[in-house]
Design a protein around this motif. Structure first.
Motif, PDB file in Angstrom:
ATOM      1  N   ARG A  67      -2.284  -0.227  -4.798  1.00  9.92           N
ATOM      2  CA  ARG A  67      -2.749  -1.519  -5.309  1.00  9.92           C
ATOM      3  C   ARG A  67      -3.582  -2.201  -4.245  1.00  9.92           C
ATOM      4  O   ARG A  67      -3.239  -2.192  -3.061  1.00  9.92           O
ATOM      5  N   THR A  68      -4.689  -2.802  -4.685  1.00 14.12           N
ATOM      6  CA  THR A  68      -5.451  -3.708  -3.824  1.00 14.12           C
ATOM      7  C   THR A  68      -5.601  -5.043  -4.532  1.00 14.12           C
ATOM      8  O   THR A  68      -5.565  -5.115  -5.760  1.00 14.12           O
ATOM      9  N   ARG A  69      -5.737  -6.061  -3.728  1.00 15.46           N
ATOM     10  CA  ARG A  69      -6.041  -7.395  -4.240  1.00 15.46           C
ATOM     11  C   ARG A  69      -7.250  -7.899  -3.464  1.00 15.46           C
ATOM     12  O   ARG A  69      -7.254  -7.863  -2.232  1.00 15.46           O
ATOM     13  N   ILE A  83     -16.640  -5.287  -4.645  1.00 13.70           N
ATOM     14  CA  ILE A  83     -16.075  -4.110  -5.309  1.00 13.70           C
ATOM     15  C   ILE A  83     -16.917  -2.873  -5.040  1.00 13.70           C
ATOM     16  O   ILE A  83     -16.389  -1.761  -4.936  1.00 13.70           O
ATOM     17  N   ARG A 104     -15.523  -1.746  -1.816  1.00 13.60           N
ATOM     18  CA  ARG A 104     -14.159  -1.249  -2.035  1.00 13.60           C
ATOM     19  C   ARG A 104     -14.199   0.141  -2.661  1.00 13.60           C
ATOM     20  O   ARG A 104     -13.451   1.040  -2.282  1.00 13.60           O
ATOM     21  N   ASP A 114      -6.031  -2.757  -9.232  1.00 10.26           N
ATOM     22  CA  ASP A 114      -6.729  -3.791  -8.480  1.00 10.26           C
ATOM     23  C   ASP A 114      -6.648  -5.127  -9.195  1.00 10.26           C
ATOM     24  O   ASP A 114      -6.604  -5.181 -10.426  1.00 10.26           O
ATOM     25  N   THR A 115      -6.630  -6.176  -8.419  1.00 12.10           N
ATOM     26  CA  THR A 115      -6.743  -7.530  -8.933  1.00 12.10           C
ATOM     27  C   THR A 115      -7.862  -8.210  -8.165  1.00 12.10           C
ATOM     28  O   THR A 115      -7.939  -8.085  -6.942  1.00 12.10           O
ATOM     29  N   MET A 157      -8.287  -9.457   1.692  1.00 12.45           N
ATOM     30  CA  MET A 157      -7.787  -8.353   0.865  1.00 12.45           C
ATOM     31  C   MET A 157      -6.338  -8.066   1.217  1.00 12.45           C
ATOM     32  O   MET A 157      -5.910  -8.291   2.345  1.00 12.45           O
ATOM     33  N   ALA A 170      -3.210  -4.904   0.334  1.00 11.47           N
ATOM     34  CA  ALA A 170      -3.021  -3.551  -0.187  1.00 11.47           C
ATOM     35  C   ALA A 170      -1.549  -3.188  -0.129  1.00 11.47           C
ATOM     36  O   ALA A 170      -0.814  -3.627   0.758  1.00 11.47           O
TER      37      ALA A 170
END
Length: 134
Positions: A77-79, A92, A95, A106-107, A123, A125
């Motif tokens: 997961r990434t934010r 993005i 990313r 992802d969010t 960010m 993760a």
């Protein structure tokens, strides 16, 4: 089943002042907290440049994951947190260079501002070490 707990530091003096870690590994699970585009000198990297700031955030996340015995390949997961949602595609695109094959969830979100107004992005993760031996 019990897991050991490891605090990961990148020697940011704010870690002790505020009481946080760059990342925490509990067994095979790693969480990397809000990562700002800050260089080793403590100064903002890429002022006004969302691409450069995104790369710096990912470099810091990568280093924390490696210190915890993992890497970007284990990210699940990434934010992406932005001060201007109009920067989402540029962030993005960077990313994606690092995660195109890993494809974590992802969010993407926008906020009013960060503690340092020079930061356009932070960010986070989460990772799970795939071949955990404990």
């Amino acid at each position: 089943m019990t897991f050991d707990r490891e605090l990961i530091s990148n020697n940011n003096p704010m870690e002790r002042i505020v009481g946080f870690s760059r990342a925490v590994r509990v067994g095979p699970f790693i969480s990397v907290g809000g990562t700002a585009p800050v260089g080793a000198d403590g100064k903002t990297v890429g002022i006004g440049d969302i691409a450069m700031q995104t790369r710096q955030c990912i470099a810091i996340i990568k280093a924390a994951l490696e210190q915890a015995g993992s890497g970007l390949h284990d990210v699940v997961r990434t934010r992406v947190i932005l001060t201007d949602i109009n920067n989402w595609k540029a962030a993005i695109d960077i990313r994606k260079e690092y995660f195109v094959d890993v494809r974590p969830v992802d969010t993407i979100m926008a906020i009013d501002r960060f503690v340092n107004p020079e930061w356009l992005i932070e960010m986070e993760a989460d990772a799970i070490i795939a071949n955990w031996n404990g």
